[in-house]
Design a protein around this motif. Structure first.
Motif, short mmCIF file in Angstrom:
data_model
loop_
_atom_site.label_atom_id
_atom_site.label_comp_id
_atom_site.label_asym_id
_atom_site.label_seq_id
_atom_site.Cartn_x
_atom_site.Cartn_y
_atom_site.Cartn_z
N LEU A 233 0.81 -1.21 0.00
CA LEU A 233 0.00 0.00 0.00
C LEU A 233 0.85 1.26 0.00
O LEU A 233 0.42 2.29 -0.52
N ARG A 234 2.02 1.20 0.60
CA ARG A 234 2.90 2.37 0.66
C ARG A 234 4.34 1.89 0.65
O ARG A 234 4.68 0.86 1.22
N ASN A 235 5.18 2.66 -0.02
CA ASN A 235 6.60 2.37 -0.05
C ASN A 235 7.28 2.95 1.19
O ASN A 235 6.67 3.71 1.96
N TYR A 236 8.53 2.59 1.38
CA TYR A 236 9.25 3.07 2.56
C TYR A 236 9.24 4.60 2.59
O TYR A 236 9.59 5.27 1.61
N GLY A 273 5.64 -11.97 0.44
CA GLY A 273 6.21 -11.47 1.69
C GLY A 273 6.38 -9.97 1.67
O GLY A 273 7.51 -9.47 1.64
N LEU A 274 5.28 -9.25 1.66
CA LEU A 274 5.29 -7.79 1.62
C LEU A 274 4.84 -7.22 2.98
O LEU A 274 4.18 -7.91 3.76
N GLY A 275 5.20 -5.98 3.23
CA GLY A 275 4.74 -5.31 4.43
C GLY A 275 5.83 -4.66 5.25
O GLY A 275 5.55 -3.78 6.07
N SER A 276 7.10 -5.07 5.06
CA SER A 276 8.18 -4.48 5.83
C SER A 276 8.28 -2.97 5.60
O SER A 276 8.54 -2.21 6.54
N ASN A 277 8.09 -2.55 4.37
CA ASN A 277 8.16 -1.12 4.08
C ASN A 277 6.87 -0.40 4.41
O ASN A 277 6.89 0.79 4.78
N ASP A 278 5.73 -1.09 4.28
CA ASP A 278 4.46 -0.48 4.68
C ASP A 278 4.48 -0.09 6.15
O ASP A 278 4.07 1.01 6.53
N PHE A 279 4.95 -1.03 7.00
CA PHE A 279 4.88 -0.84 8.45
C PHE A 279 6.21 -0.44 9.07
O PHE A 279 6.25 -0.18 10.28
N GLY A 280 7.27 -0.37 8.29
CA GLY A 280 8.59 -0.13 8.85
C GLY A 280 9.07 1.30 8.81
O GLY A 280 10.25 1.55 9.11
N SER A 281 8.21 2.24 8.47
CA SER A 281 8.64 3.65 8.43
C SER A 281 7.48 4.55 8.83
O SER A 281 6.30 4.16 8.74
N GLY A 282 7.82 5.76 9.27
CA GLY A 282 6.80 6.73 9.65
C GLY A 282 6.04 7.27 8.45
O GLY A 282 6.47 7.11 7.30
N TRP A 289 -3.23 7.60 5.91
CA TRP A 289 -3.34 6.90 7.19
C TRP A 289 -2.76 7.77 8.30
O TRP A 289 -1.68 8.35 8.16
N GLN A 290 -3.48 7.82 9.40
CA GLN A 290 -3.02 8.59 10.55
C GLN A 290 -2.09 7.78 11.44
O GLN A 290 -1.25 8.34 12.14
N ASP A 291 -2.27 6.47 11.43
CA ASP A 291 -1.44 5.61 12.27
C ASP A 291 -1.42 4.21 11.66
O ASP A 291 -2.10 3.92 10.66
N LYS A 292 -0.63 3.33 12.27
CA LYS A 292 -0.47 1.98 11.72
C LYS A 292 -1.71 1.13 11.92
O LYS A 292 -1.92 0.16 11.17
N ALA A 293 -2.53 1.46 12.90
CA ALA A 293 -3.79 0.73 13.06
C ALA A 293 -4.69 0.95 11.85
O ALA A 293 -5.33 0.02 11.35
N ALA A 294 -4.75 2.19 11.37
CA ALA A 294 -5.55 2.47 10.18
C ALA A 294 -4.95 1.79 8.95
O ALA A 294 -5.67 1.24 8.11
N LEU A 295 -3.62 1.80 8.85
CA LEU A 295 -2.97 1.12 7.74
C LEU A 295 -3.25 -0.38 7.79
O LEU A 295 -3.52 -1.01 6.75
N SER A 296 -3.23 -0.95 8.98
CA SER A 296 -3.50 -2.38 9.13
C SER A 296 -4.89 -2.75 8.64
O SER A 296 -5.08 -3.79 8.02
N ARG A 297 -5.87 -1.89 8.91
CA ARG A 297 -7.24 -2.17 8.47
C ARG A 297 -7.34 -2.20 6.95
O ARG A 297 -8.11 -2.99 6.39
N ASP A 298 -6.56 -1.37 6.27
CA ASP A 298 -6.59 -1.35 4.80
C ASP A 298 -5.70 -2.41 4.18
O ASP A 298 -5.93 -2.85 3.04
N PHE A 299 -4.70 -2.82 4.93
CA PHE A 299 -3.70 -3.76 4.37
C PHE A 299 -4.32 -5.12 4.08
O PHE A 299 -4.02 -5.73 3.05
N GLY A 300 -5.17 -5.60 4.95
CA GLY A 300 -5.76 -6.93 4.77
C GLY A 300 -6.54 -7.07 3.47
O GLY A 300 -6.27 -7.97 2.67
N PRO A 301 -7.54 -6.20 3.22
CA PRO A 301 -8.27 -6.29 1.95
C PRO A 301 -7.37 -6.13 0.73
O PRO A 301 -7.57 -6.80 -0.29
N GLY A 328 4.86 -6.99 14.33
CA GLY A 328 3.79 -7.04 15.31
C GLY A 328 2.42 -7.37 14.73
O GLY A 328 2.25 -7.66 13.54
N GLU A 329 1.45 -7.28 15.60
CA GLU A 329 0.09 -7.68 15.25
C GLU A 329 -0.51 -6.81 14.15
O GLU A 329 -1.41 -7.25 13.42
N GLU A 330 -0.04 -5.59 14.02
CA GLU A 330 -0.57 -4.73 12.96
C GLU A 330 -0.30 -5.31 11.57
O GLU A 330 -1.07 -5.07 10.65
#
Length: 391
Positions: A233-236, A273-282, A289-301, A328-330
């Motif tokens: 969903l987002r690059n680093y 195996g994607l997601g390290s860059n989505d969740f690994g940077s500010g 997305w305002q926070d990683k919880a919001a990103l997590s909700r969009d990442f699944g679909p 983490g769980e996100e």
């Protein structure tokens, strides 16, 4: 009593001296990757000679087995490539062979009769290998570095006196790995994290990353569609929001969207195996997305949609969803939700959640030990869930 006090004072002094010495002692550090990378490096005691020369006329093209995402080049038989891990294999009988490249950005390893020669940024050159003993030979050329831009592979060529042999058949099964720098093997052979760009170039070896290790263990072929810094969903750092894996995956050449992708073999197993860059940077200013919880909700679909598209392109493929658990769980939760949704659809899917990694290679990337662990974990999963794979 006086002697005891003197002894205590002396011990205290020696302890303080030791503490100061310990604090100022320069602990030995692992060496940096070797730079500058030599243009040509030959295995010691190789039974042949190798040199880079200007392209030679009058040679005969040798049929080769190609694995990797490519587009057609301008010259007859030439291939443009940008995704990692392009490989070519060919067979011949003769005392010499030529590999032709137009590539000023990559490192290549060429193996022949158990020996290897590595070349770096050769430009428009022929790699001339000569002095081979009589008899049949198998040659393999593989791109082991990463660069975000196209290069040209022009193939193998023979002299008039050599005999072409049929190209080797690929292994019966193909695994396609879709990921980011962790999948590429970014800086993986480095023993330290503080690398500059040239050291990253010297230390990156996709042929020693977990995709190649797993394929070798299982006796399969493999294809790598991965890119450093890319996310689903987002690059680093939120850069280039219109160039995530969702947009770039279909392309033959990410930097040349108009290039036509040549047909490729269907995969028997997909590893996403994607997601390290989505969740690994500010988050950058302007991201949705305002926070990683919001990103997590969009990442699944988004992951489920992406996986379904890849399965539609490879209708007989099984699927492994590879979650890097250190985020983490996100990250884990949307992977779990996607696995459950796909399984409910009847898809053969397995979720693998990795433990924390050492990440002691360049710029906190997986080490060689990490890559070995990931390959071993995946191999166990494949053998447990796919009968007949890897014995």
């Amino acid at each position: 009593m006086r002697h005891r006090r003197i002894r205590s004072w002396a011990l205290g002094l020696s302890g303080a001296t030791f503490a100061v010495a310990l604090a100022t002692f320069a602990w030995p550090q692992p060496p940096f990757p070797e730079t500058p990378v030599p243009a040509l490096r030959l295995t010691p005691d190789a039974p042949f000679a190798a040199r880079l020369i200007a392209p030679q006329p009058g040679l005969t093209a040798l049929p080769a087995q190609i694995t990797g995402r490519v587009a057609a080049g301008d010259a007859s038989g030439s291939l443009l490539h940008e995704w990692p891990a392009l490989r070519a294999e060919a067979r011949f009988q003769g005392s010499a062979i030529t590999l032709r490249l137009n590539d000023s950005v990559d490192r290549w390893r060429v193996t022949l009769d158990g020996s290897a020669v590595e070349i770096a940024r050769p430009g428009q050159k022929d790699l001339r290998i000569e002095g081979l003993p009589s008899g049949p030979h198998l040659i393999r050329a593989e791109r082991i570095s990463e660069w975000h831009g196209p290069a040209e592979f022009d193939g193998f060529f023979l002299d008039a006196g050599a005999t072409p042999l049929p190209a080797p058949q690929p292994p019966a099964r193909l695994i396609e790995f879709i990921g980011d720098s962790d999948t590429v093997g970014f800086g993986n052979t480095s023993q330290r994290r503080d690398c500059d760009s040239e050291q990253v170039f010297a230390a990156t070896d996709t042929s020693r990353a977990f995709p190649a290790r797993l394929a070798q263990d299982l006796g399969t072929d493999y294809r790598v569609i991965a890119r450093s810094g890319i996310g689903l969903l987002r690059n680093y750092g939120g850069v280039e929001p219109q160039r995530t894996m969702r947009q770039l995956y279909p392309l033959a050449l990410p930097s040349q969207p108009e290039a036509a992708r040549l047909p490729g073999r269907k995969a028997d197993l997909l590893v996403i195996g994607l997601g390290s860059n989505d969740f690994g940077s500010g988050f950058a200013t302007g991201e949705p997305w305002q926070d990683k919880a919001a990103l997590s909700r969009d990442f699944g679909p988004a992951l489920a949609e992406f996986a379904r598209a890849r399965l539609a392109e490879n209708p007989d493929a099984q699927l492994i969803l590879l979650a890097f658990g250190e985020y983490g769980e996100e990250l884990i939760a949307p992977y779990r939700q996607t696995a459950e949704a796909l399984a409910a659809d009847g898809v053969g899917v397995k979720l693998v959640v990795l433990p924390d990694l050492q990440r002691s290679a360049c710029l906190w990337h997986p080490s060689m030990a990490d890559h070995a662990m990931i390959a071993k974990t995946l191999a166990g999963t494949v053998r447990d869930t796919l009968p007949g794979w890897g014995g």
